[in-house]
Design a protein around this motif. Sequence first.
Motif, PDB file in Angstrom:
ATOM      1  N   ALA A 278      12.579  -7.342  -3.256  1.00  0.00           N
ATOM      2  CA  ALA A 278      12.356  -7.978  -2.704  1.00  0.00           C
ATOM      3  C   ALA A 278      11.643  -7.239  -1.012  1.00  0.00           C
ATOM      4  O   ALA A 278      10.816  -7.808  -0.719  1.00  0.00           O
ATOM      5  CB  ALA A 278      13.470  -9.054  -2.229  1.00  0.00           C
ATOM      6  N   ALA A 279      12.730  -6.312  -0.590  1.00  0.00           N
ATOM      7  CA  ALA A 279      12.056  -5.901   0.884  1.00  0.00           C
ATOM      8  C   ALA A 279      10.958  -4.718   0.457  1.00  0.00           C
ATOM      9  O   ALA A 279      10.332  -5.215   1.257  1.00  0.00           O
ATOM     10  CB  ALA A 279      13.320  -5.135   1.272  1.00  0.00           C
ATOM     11  N   SER A 282       8.232  -7.818   0.319  1.00  0.00           N
ATOM     12  CA  SER A 282       8.051  -7.959   1.838  1.00  0.00           C
ATOM     13  C   SER A 282       6.914  -6.766   2.580  1.00  0.00           C
ATOM     14  O   SER A 282       6.198  -6.989   3.162  1.00  0.00           O
ATOM     15  CB  SER A 282       8.964  -8.223   2.447  1.00  0.00           C
ATOM     16  OG  SER A 282       8.718  -8.427   3.904  1.00  0.00           O
ATOM     17  N   ASN A 283       7.783  -5.484   2.281  1.00  0.00           N
ATOM     18  CA  ASN A 283       6.238  -4.937   3.365  1.00  0.00           C
ATOM     19  C   ASN A 283       5.139  -4.751   2.420  1.00  0.00           C
ATOM     20  O   ASN A 283       4.391  -4.400   3.315  1.00  0.00           O
ATOM     21  CB  ASN A 283       7.231  -3.638   3.376  1.00  0.00           C
ATOM     22  CG  ASN A 283       9.041  -3.488   3.918  1.00  0.00           C
ATOM     23  OD1 ASN A 283       8.829  -4.203   4.783  1.00  0.00           O
ATOM     24  ND2 ASN A 283      10.572  -2.543   3.537  1.00  0.00           N
ATOM     25  N   MET A 285       2.723  -6.446   0.731  1.00  0.00           N
ATOM     26  CA  MET A 285       2.283  -7.228   0.590  1.00  0.00           C
ATOM     27  C   MET A 285       1.659  -7.626   2.477  1.00  0.00           C
ATOM     28  O   MET A 285       0.463  -7.957   3.271  1.00  0.00           O
ATOM     29  CB  MET A 285       3.559  -9.372   0.573  1.00  0.00           C
ATOM     30  CG  MET A 285       3.826  -8.804  -0.774  1.00  0.00           C
ATOM     31  SD  MET A 285       1.890  -8.649  -1.584  1.00  0.00           S
ATOM     32  CE  MET A 285       1.000 -10.509  -0.960  1.00  0.00           C
ATOM     33  N   VAL A 286       3.241  -7.136   3.646  1.00  0.00           N
ATOM     34  CA  VAL A 286       2.853  -7.679   5.212  1.00  0.00           C
ATOM     35  C   VAL A 286       1.478  -6.258   4.959  1.00  0.00           C
ATOM     36  O   VAL A 286       0.199  -6.310   5.824  1.00  0.00           O
ATOM     37  CB  VAL A 286       3.756  -6.630   5.477  1.00  0.00           C
ATOM     38  CG1 VAL A 286       3.580  -5.774   7.339  1.00  0.00           C
ATOM     39  CG2 VAL A 286       4.504  -7.964   5.796  1.00  0.00           C
TER      40      VAL A 286
END
Length: 305
Positions: A278-279, A282-283, A285-286
């Motif tokens: 998940a981390a 998230s990274n 995608m950013v």
Amino acid sequence: MSDNVAFANPSRECPGSAFNGYLMLAVLAAIIVFEVLLVTNALPGGEAGKASKLLFVGQLVFSILALVFIAIGFFMIQPNQAMVLTLFGEYRGTVRRDGLHWTWPWIAKQKVSARAHNIHSEKVKINDLRGNPIEIACNVVWRVADTAQAVFDVDDYKEFVNIQIEAGLRTVGARHPYDDMSDEDETTLRGSADVVNHELREELNDRLAVAGIHVDEAGLTHLAYAPEIAGAMLRRQQADAVIAARKKVVIGAVSMVEDALEKLSSDGIVELDDERKAAMVSNLMVVLCGDRDAQPVVNAGTLYQ
């Protein structure tokens, strides 16, 4: 239009009869030669009798009347032109053969051009299917197909064409929206040029058939929102473009993240639990979806500290 009583019995073009103009030109030349010889060789002198003088005057007057009679009947037709003939208001046919022709002087003649005409309409302000005010204009190429209908069934066929072009443009423009604001694949004035142009040509042919006019080509040349809503519609189009671009970026980023996680797992490079996945998602995608360059942060510890 078929229900209109005025158009219940439309005129129909038929071939008109005319004599060969060059043959009549030879007859005209013969009369001129006869008059010249009559004046130069048969002019009576002072000793001539009264009968000779009357004969001379009679021949001269007759030859002059014959000359005028023949000269009035000439008319010339160029390629892609036609001459409509009428006798005391009765239609006597149309001559389309180019060249020099002659007909009886009491036959009235009206020349009609059968060549292609090009008209660029004025900008017309109408409401599209959704009620949005828009400005629209078109270019039309038309020609006279039936000279009898063009001359006798309408008062002024050129003015009739101009008015019907504007009416047909308004009708076709009101059938469709300017642009597609929904996800439905519908015909729009901006995005379906071929369909709209075809509809416009068919609409104009239906309207102008009563005047014997055939439209060869019709197409929109100007299409824009009216000035009072142009700014708002421009912002909406810009927003739609941004949303569409963002959507493609997100879909591409998701695909790239999925491929990266699958590659890491299949090659055994690193084992990631759900929290680390998940981390990473998230990274990534950013980084992939951000408008600015990502600023990396170095973590000296672990994810759990």
